[in-house]
Design a protein around this motif. Structure first.
Motif, mmCIF file in Angstrom:
data_model
loop_
_atom_site.group_PDB
_atom_site.id
_atom_site.type_symbol
_atom_site.label_atom_id
_atom_site.label_comp_id
_atom_site.label_asym_id
_atom_site.label_seq_id
_atom_site.Cartn_x
_atom_site.Cartn_y
_atom_site.Cartn_z
ATOM 1 N N HIS A 214 0.816 -1.221 0.000
ATOM 2 C CA HIS A 214 0.000 0.000 0.000
ATOM 3 C C HIS A 214 0.847 1.267 0.000
ATOM 4 O O HIS A 214 0.496 2.254 -0.633
ATOM 5 N N PHE A 215 1.989 1.221 0.700
ATOM 6 C CA PHE A 215 2.822 2.424 0.806
ATOM 7 C C PHE A 215 4.033 2.401 -0.114
ATOM 8 O O PHE A 215 4.969 3.173 0.057
ATOM 9 N N LEU A 216 4.007 1.504 -1.097
ATOM 10 C CA LEU A 216 5.071 1.493 -2.100
ATOM 11 C C LEU A 216 4.917 2.738 -2.967
ATOM 12 O O LEU A 216 3.844 2.975 -3.517
ATOM 13 N N PRO A 217 5.981 3.561 -3.112
ATOM 14 C CA PRO A 217 5.844 4.782 -3.914
ATOM 15 C C PRO A 217 5.534 4.464 -5.379
ATOM 16 O O PRO A 217 5.991 3.452 -5.909
ATOM 17 N N GLY A 218 4.770 5.318 -5.989
ATOM 18 C CA GLY A 218 4.413 5.102 -7.391
ATOM 19 C C GLY A 218 4.662 6.333 -8.237
ATOM 20 O O GLY A 218 4.224 6.398 -9.382
ATOM 21 N N GLY A 219 5.352 7.329 -7.672
ATOM 22 C CA GLY A 219 5.569 8.588 -8.395
ATOM 23 C C GLY A 219 6.574 8.442 -9.524
ATOM 24 O O GLY A 219 7.314 7.464 -9.607
ATOM 25 N N MET A 220 6.594 9.442 -10.392
ATOM 26 C CA MET A 220 7.508 9.442 -11.541
ATOM 27 C C MET A 220 8.917 9.900 -11.126
ATOM 28 O O MET A 220 9.874 9.727 -11.871
ATOM 29 N N ASP A 221 9.026 10.520 -9.941
ATOM 30 C CA ASP A 221 10.313 11.067 -9.480
ATOM 31 C C ASP A 221 11.318 9.949 -9.221
ATOM 32 O O ASP A 221 10.960 8.791 -9.005
#
Ligand code: 6SB
Length: 326
Positions: A214-221
């Motif tokens: 659930h808290f795995l980052p998914g942003g493009m950064d």
């Protein structure tokens, strides 16, 4: 931004990257054969010795590789490193290699990461650009060999740094030690469902599968992509043949790909994943997909006559093929 990985599967090692950018340079697969002569700016000219294949643009008959692997199973990818990156004035005590020469310099004389480490002891990255049209680009590099070992190379104000890479992935900023440190913040992310330690004794309804991520980052950064690709790669199963290994490899890389429209870098300008590539470091087969065409294309290094002295260019296959079934 970019992402690069080494994936080990079925006793083979696959090395390559995503190239994320808002414009394409016209890059395409290029083979450099053993007798091609590299002209260095601050070192004597030298034949390639080991043939290599990778993505490049060719300027004045020079292969400007974004990433490449040689016939001995050494692979290197250059990724954006704007900010911390620093290149130096000419240093009389060192072998002065320009940033655009680093991939050819190492791939044409080294076969393993250990040999690279040795060669880099005498190297200083000198601040000479390729041409007026192609200024210096701030890069750092992921390097891997066919044992699956990998290192990160960064040139900053404090000098040239070579880091062992236990997670076998690289994105962009911050500096590599900072990326590794940041992983601690996500160390409890798991493929398995979490245990309720929040309100012990209360029967929490685990309403979905995958709550361990659930808290795995998914942003493009770059910090988000670093965490995500480290997780996906670490949990990816091995394939049991070339086809399933290559399929897994591209699923790992595509898990951090940037779809068009999600990463704005200027007015009406968006960075996206232009291509993804990977080489089987044992066999020298180079695979790639691109934004327009997600079918996997391949070029086999060892099918070419590698004793020549001329570059071989391959057209990027950008036409999507849909298998209509009725
Ligand atoms: C830009 C790319 C990294 C992708 C990325 O991270 N994009 C984020 C942009 S942003 O930070 O979000 O704005 C990098 C990766 C490899 C590089 C080439 C390496 C060879 C050659 C070196 C010469 O010295 C200059 C020209 C040259 C063709 C280079 C151009 C460019 O630098 C390439 C494509």
């Amino acid at each position: 931004m970019c992402t690069s990985i080494v994936y080990s599967s079925n006793n083979h090692h696959y090395f390559g990257r995503n190239l994320d950018l808002e414009i394409s340079f016209g890059e395409h697969p290029v083979i450099t054969p053993r007798n091609y002569e590299f002209q260095y700016r601050k070192l004597p000219n030298k034949k390639a010795k080991y043939a290599m294949v990778g993505m490049a643009i060719v300027e004045d008959n020079y292969p400007l590789y974004f990433d490449a692997s040689n016939e001995e199973g050494l692979g290197i990818a250059g990724l954006n490193f704007d900010g911390p990156c620093h290149y130096f004035p000419e240093n009389a005590e060192k072998n002065n290699v320009t940033p655009f020469e680093l991939i050819p310099y190492l791939l044409s004389q080294c076969t393993t990461v250990a040999e690279v480490k040795d060669a880099l002891k005498d190297v200083s990255l000198v601040n000479i650009n390729f041409s007026e049209k192609l200024p210096l680009s701030p890069l750092h590099w992921l390097m891997a060999d066919k044992t699956g070992e990998s290192i990160v190379v960064e040139s900053t104000l404090s000098g040239l740094h070579v880091y062992d890479n236990p997670v076998h992935v690289l994105t962009n900023n911050p500096e590599f030690p900072g990326q590794l440190r940041n992983l601690a913040n996500y160390s409890n992310i798991a493929p398995a469902q979490p245990k309720n330690t929040l309100v012990p004794g209360v029967d929490l309804n685990l309403y979905s599968r995958g709550l361990g991520t659930h808290f795995l980052p998914g942003g493009m950064d770059s910090a988000s992509r670093f965490v995500k690709i480290a997780f996906v790669r670490a949990h990816s199963p091995q394939g049991n043949n070339e086809l399933s290994s290559v399929t897994n490899y591209f699923h790992i890389l595509h898990s951090v790909e940037q779809p068009k429209g999600t990463d704005e870098v200027g007015p009406n300008s968006y960075e996206y994943t232009i291509y993804s590539d990977g080489t089987n470091l044992e066999t020298g087969t180079f695979y790639y997909t691109n934004y327009e065409n997600n079918q996997i294309n391949a070029i086999e290094l060892n099918k070419e006559n590698l004793n020549g002295d001329e570059l071989t260019d391959y057209k990027l296959i950008e036409k999507q093929t849909i298998n209509y079934q009725n």
